[in-house]
Design an enzyme around this catalytic site. Sequence first.
Site, mmCIF file in Angstrom:
data_model
loop_
_atom_site.group_PDB
_atom_site.id
_atom_site.type_symbol
_atom_site.label_atom_id
_atom_site.label_comp_id
_atom_site.label_asym_id
_atom_site.label_seq_id
_atom_site.Cartn_x
_atom_site.Cartn_y
_atom_site.Cartn_z
ATOM 1 N N ALA A 19 48.053 71.084 -17.521
ATOM 2 C CA ALA A 19 47.215 70.608 -16.523
ATOM 3 C C ALA A 19 45.849 71.042 -16.732
ATOM 4 O O ALA A 19 45.775 72.112 -17.229
ATOM 5 C CB ALA A 19 47.642 70.727 -15.323
ATOM 6 N N GLY A 73 52.054 71.658 -18.013
ATOM 7 C CA GLY A 73 52.155 70.442 -17.769
ATOM 8 C C GLY A 73 52.673 69.483 -19.219
ATOM 9 O O GLY A 73 53.061 68.310 -19.089
HETATM 10 N N1 COA Z 1 42.993 73.197 -19.262
HETATM 11 C C1 COA Z 1 41.460 73.028 -19.360
HETATM 12 N N2 COA Z 1 41.120 73.199 -20.576
HETATM 13 C C2 COA Z 1 41.966 73.767 -21.659
HETATM 14 C C3 COA Z 1 43.147 73.706 -21.435
HETATM 15 C C4 COA Z 1 43.848 73.590 -20.126
HETATM 16 N N3 COA Z 1 45.198 73.714 -19.713
HETATM 17 N N4 COA Z 1 43.891 74.367 -22.702
HETATM 18 C C5 COA Z 1 42.888 74.233 -23.583
HETATM 19 N N5 COA Z 1 41.653 73.850 -22.965
HETATM 20 C C6 COA Z 1 40.243 73.810 -23.705
HETATM 21 C C7 COA Z 1 39.656 74.977 -23.782
HETATM 22 O O1 COA Z 1 39.035 75.694 -22.293
HETATM 23 C C8 COA Z 1 38.614 74.947 -24.860
HETATM 24 O O2 COA Z 1 37.556 74.319 -24.154
HETATM 25 P P1 COA Z 1 36.129 74.918 -24.478
HETATM 26 O O3 COA Z 1 35.954 74.571 -26.028
HETATM 27 O O4 COA Z 1 35.215 73.995 -23.695
HETATM 28 O O5 COA Z 1 35.937 76.276 -24.102
HETATM 29 C C9 COA Z 1 39.291 73.780 -25.773
HETATM 30 O O6 COA Z 1 40.483 73.361 -24.772
HETATM 31 C C10 COA Z 1 40.166 74.685 -26.692
HETATM 32 O O7 COA Z 1 40.825 75.620 -26.218
HETATM 33 P P2 COA Z 1 40.778 77.270 -26.863
HETATM 34 O O8 COA Z 1 41.451 77.941 -25.629
HETATM 35 O O9 COA Z 1 39.511 77.294 -27.386
HETATM 36 O O10 COA Z 1 41.772 76.850 -28.065
HETATM 37 P P3 COA Z 1 42.501 78.189 -29.088
HETATM 38 O O11 COA Z 1 43.322 77.589 -30.065
HETATM 39 O O12 COA Z 1 41.798 79.618 -28.924
HETATM 40 O O13 COA Z 1 43.870 78.547 -27.827
HETATM 41 C C11 COA Z 1 45.626 77.923 -26.566
HETATM 42 C C12 COA Z 1 45.064 77.393 -27.717
HETATM 43 C C13 COA Z 1 46.619 76.415 -26.160
HETATM 44 C C14 COA Z 1 46.455 78.941 -26.537
HETATM 45 C C15 COA Z 1 44.754 78.033 -25.102
HETATM 46 O O14 COA Z 1 43.718 76.839 -25.102
HETATM 47 C C16 COA Z 1 45.694 78.090 -24.034
HETATM 48 O O15 COA Z 1 45.860 78.836 -23.566
HETATM 49 N N6 COA Z 1 45.199 76.967 -22.979
HETATM 50 C C17 COA Z 1 45.814 76.921 -21.641
HETATM 51 C C18 COA Z 1 47.491 76.851 -21.923
HETATM 52 C C19 COA Z 1 47.929 76.885 -20.327
HETATM 53 O O16 COA Z 1 47.888 78.067 -19.639
HETATM 54 N N7 COA Z 1 48.484 75.999 -19.975
HETATM 55 C C20 COA Z 1 49.141 75.680 -18.613
HETATM 56 C C21 COA Z 1 48.020 75.143 -17.572
HETATM 57 S S1 COA Z 1 48.717 74.918 -15.923
#
Ligand code: COA
Length: 260
Positions: free
Chosen positions: A66, A111
């Site tokens: 999400a 999500g």
């Molecule tokens: N919600 C909103 N934005 C998200 C997102 C999420 N669940 N997951 C990734 N993004 C965004 C990041 O903020 C980033 O945006 P920006 O470039 O404007 O800063 C972009 O997507 C790329 O993500 P980034 O974190 O830079 O990539 P990464 O390769 O370093 O890491 C993940 C990948 C998946 C490990 C990391 O993005 C992450 O932990 N995401 C959240 C996962 C999560 O907790 N999901 C449950 C949500 S309830």
Amino acid sequence: MQLNNLLLEKTERYAIVTINRPEKLNALNTDTIRELQQVMQSLNRDPKILSVIMTGAGEKAFVAGADIAQITSLNEKSGSEFARKGQQVFREIERMRKPVIAAVNGFALGGGCELAMACHLRIAAEGARFGQPEINLGIIPGYGGTQRLPRLIGISNALHLLLSGEMINAQRAYQLGLVSEVVAGDQLLTRAKALAETFAGKAPLASAYILEALYRGMDTGLDEALEIEAAYFGKACATEDMQEGTRAFMEKRKAAFKGR
Ligand code: COA
């Protein structure tokens, strides 16, 4: 239908729905959830569409969760409404009359994992990663994760993932029964399309009755569930496709099902 966050492609017999916010790793904001509901409802009603593939845009993610930017401002009331809305849309997907295949091409977190679990089956690219990392944000899964994960992989394995927030790779997801197949990344869509064609070639009413019997039965005790199965078996016996399928077998030819 104006779609800003999804791509919809239709072939003659199946559809591909792609969550399309690759710059945010396809995170599900409320607009995306709303579009998803509209698209899936219309595909469910479309008699020409006999199966659906769900996937994510880009190389990196199926859906990374999400949209966390929208979660920060939630309170108790708006939080439970937020969860309820997503749950409702995902439940509608799970209760669709035609098979929905999640083709998991990268991160399926929070999500995203919950969306994949609301699909009827999941196939994964070798590089896919699954997890419910909500605990790291001080929240819990709100789109069905605390319920579908234990149903799919058992309570111990589910609690491990839910309480640790750890990610697992595609092979581990396969071992746990979270996905039914793992394929090379460049083969994922090819395999998903082949599966969609296979499902689309079957008797549509029988497919719908299998889904109905399974999901209604899973929510009840075995005796009642078997009653449900018998009722749908009866309904299947009343279809033209049953006449066609059994006759085609006797006549040693391929059945031509019509969905009647
Ligand atoms: N919600 C909103 N934005 C998200 C997102 C999420 N669940 N997951 C990734 N993004 C965004 C990041 O903020 C980033 O945006 P920006 O470039 O404007 O800063 C972009 O997507 C790329 O993500 P980034 O974190 O830079 O990539 P990464 O390769 O370093 O890491 C993940 C990948 C998946 C490990 C990391 O993005 C992450 O932990 N995401 C959240 C996962 C999560 O907790 N999901 C449950 C949500 S309830």
